[in-house]
Design an enzyme around this catalytic site. Structure first.
Site, PDB file in Angstrom:
ATOM      1  N   GLY A 124      23.507 -14.106  12.096  1.00  0.00           N
ATOM      2  CA  GLY A 124      24.106 -14.698  13.289  1.00  0.00           C
ATOM      3  C   GLY A 124      25.602 -14.470  13.426  1.00  0.00           C
ATOM      4  O   GLY A 124      26.290 -15.290  14.031  1.00  0.00           O
ATOM      5  N   ASN A 176      27.142 -12.283  15.299  1.00  0.00           N
ATOM      6  CA  ASN A 176      27.477 -12.170  16.719  1.00  0.00           C
ATOM      7  C   ASN A 176      27.358 -13.516  17.430  1.00  0.00           C
ATOM      8  O   ASN A 176      28.126 -13.811  18.348  1.00  0.00           O
ATOM      9  CB  ASN A 176      26.584 -11.129  17.395  1.00  0.00           C
ATOM     10  CG  ASN A 176      27.110  -9.728  17.229  1.00  0.00           C
ATOM     11  OD1 ASN A 176      28.237  -9.427  17.593  1.00  0.00           O
ATOM     12  ND2 ASN A 176      26.302  -8.853  16.643  1.00  0.00           N
ATOM     13  N   ARG A 197      12.687  -9.505  17.809  1.00  0.00           N
ATOM     14  CA  ARG A 197      11.409  -9.422  18.511  1.00  0.00           C
ATOM     15  C   ARG A 197      11.638  -8.924  19.930  1.00  0.00           C
ATOM     16  O   ARG A 197      12.648  -9.258  20.558  1.00  0.00           O
ATOM     17  CB  ARG A 197      10.716 -10.792  18.565  1.00  0.00           C
ATOM     18  CG  ARG A 197      10.368 -11.298  17.192  1.00  0.00           C
ATOM     19  CD  ARG A 197       9.567 -12.587  17.207  1.00  0.00           C
ATOM     20  NE  ARG A 197       9.298 -12.942  15.820  1.00  0.00           N
ATOM     21  CZ  ARG A 197       8.305 -12.451  15.094  1.00  0.00           C
ATOM     22  NH1 ARG A 197       7.459 -11.602  15.644  1.00  0.00           N
ATOM     23  NH2 ARG A 197       8.145 -12.805  13.838  1.00  0.00           N
ATOM     24  N   ASN A 218      21.458  -7.860  25.413  1.00  0.00           N
ATOM     25  CA  ASN A 218      21.297  -7.605  23.976  1.00  0.00           C
ATOM     26  C   ASN A 218      22.430  -6.714  23.508  1.00  0.00           C
ATOM     27  O   ASN A 218      23.040  -5.982  24.289  1.00  0.00           O
ATOM     28  CB  ASN A 218      19.950  -6.919  23.719  1.00  0.00           C
ATOM     29  CG  ASN A 218      19.695  -6.678  22.241  1.00  0.00           C
ATOM     30  OD1 ASN A 218      19.876  -7.571  21.425  1.00  0.00           O
ATOM     31  ND2 ASN A 218      19.288  -5.471  21.890  1.00  0.00           N
ATOM     32  N   HIS A 270      23.246  -3.762  20.486  1.00  0.00           N
ATOM     33  CA  HIS A 270      22.547  -2.869  19.564  1.00  0.00           C
ATOM     34  C   HIS A 270      23.561  -1.970  18.869  1.00  0.00           C
ATOM     35  O   HIS A 270      24.476  -1.445  19.511  1.00  0.00           O
ATOM     36  CB  HIS A 270      21.534  -2.011  20.335  1.00  0.00           C
ATOM     37  CG  HIS A 270      20.729  -1.106  19.452  1.00  0.00           C
ATOM     38  ND1 HIS A 270      19.673  -1.565  18.676  1.00  0.00           N
ATOM     39  CD2 HIS A 270      20.826   0.225  19.206  1.00  0.00           C
ATOM     40  CE1 HIS A 270      19.163  -0.553  18.005  1.00  0.00           C
ATOM     41  NE2 HIS A 270      19.851   0.549  18.298  1.00  0.00           N
TER      42      HIS A 270
END
Length: 204
Positions: A12, A14, A91, A107, A109
């Site tokens: 966690g 971020n 997920r 999101n 990445h």
């Protein structure tokens, strides 16, 4: 002030960067909920320290993704959440949440998508002998890291880099880029940014 939920499965870091950015006034947001699928994840401790409510679930307790996403959707509705922010959530988001929050799920990445999607993007980059990688913030769709890019930042790969050393430099960029993008999306022209998504503008 936008109400958001953060989804995380692991450390966690971020998530913490987002908490800190809100606390210091970098952008306005009300973090209503942490959604976590791993009770032992350190992200849960970060939520406790920040006084953020957590919904923990074990996917194995449900017959399928639709079942647990319906429960999550109920929690989000109860908390009046407007945006979903994925921060190391391992997920794929399914149709239940996409139907309710399409265009409002983001999101981060650790690669310059479309290069090195999916798991172990850092390991993929090293194995490929790439001379650079980076970070992408993108909208979430039904695919794995296939949604429109919002912003990207390059990270060079140095000779002798290991997965740990490269990850450390990538995370440093992530912890700056993600809050900056969220500030733009949540506090300024969210609709305009959605329209620009995929145009490839970059932070360097």
């Amino acid at each position: 002030m936008r109400k958001i939920a953060v989804f995380a499965s692991g450390n966690g870091s971020n998530f913490q960067a987002i908490i800190d950015a809100v606390k210091t006034g970098l952008f306005e947001a009300d973090i209503r909920l942490l959604i976590c699928d791993r009770p032992a994840a350190y992200a849960v401790e970060r939520a406790k320290s920040a006084g953020i409510e957590t919904f923990l679930f074990n996917p194995k307790d449900y017959p399928n993704k639709e079942s647990f996403e319906k429960v999550i959707a109920g929690k989000l509705a109860d908390a009046e959440v407007e945006w979903l922010v994925l921060a190391g959530y391992m997920r794929l988001i399914g149709p239940v949440l996409l139907s309710s929050y399409g265009g409002r799920i983001v999101n981060i990445h650790p690669s310059l998508l479309p290069a090195f999607p999916g798991k172990d993007a850092i390991g993929q980059a090293l194995a490929a002998g790439a001379d650079r990688t980076g970070v992408t913030v993108h909208f979430v769709d039904e695919g794995m890291d296939t949604g429109p890019a919002i912003a990207q930042a390059e990270v060079p790969i140095h000779e002798g880099d290991t997965a740990d050393s490269l990850q450390a430099r990538i995370q440093e960029v992530e912890h700056s880029l993600y809050p900056s993008v969220l500030r733009s999306l949540l506090n300024n022209q969210g609709d305009e940014n959605r329209a620009k998504a995929g145009t490839g503008f970059r932070f360097r």
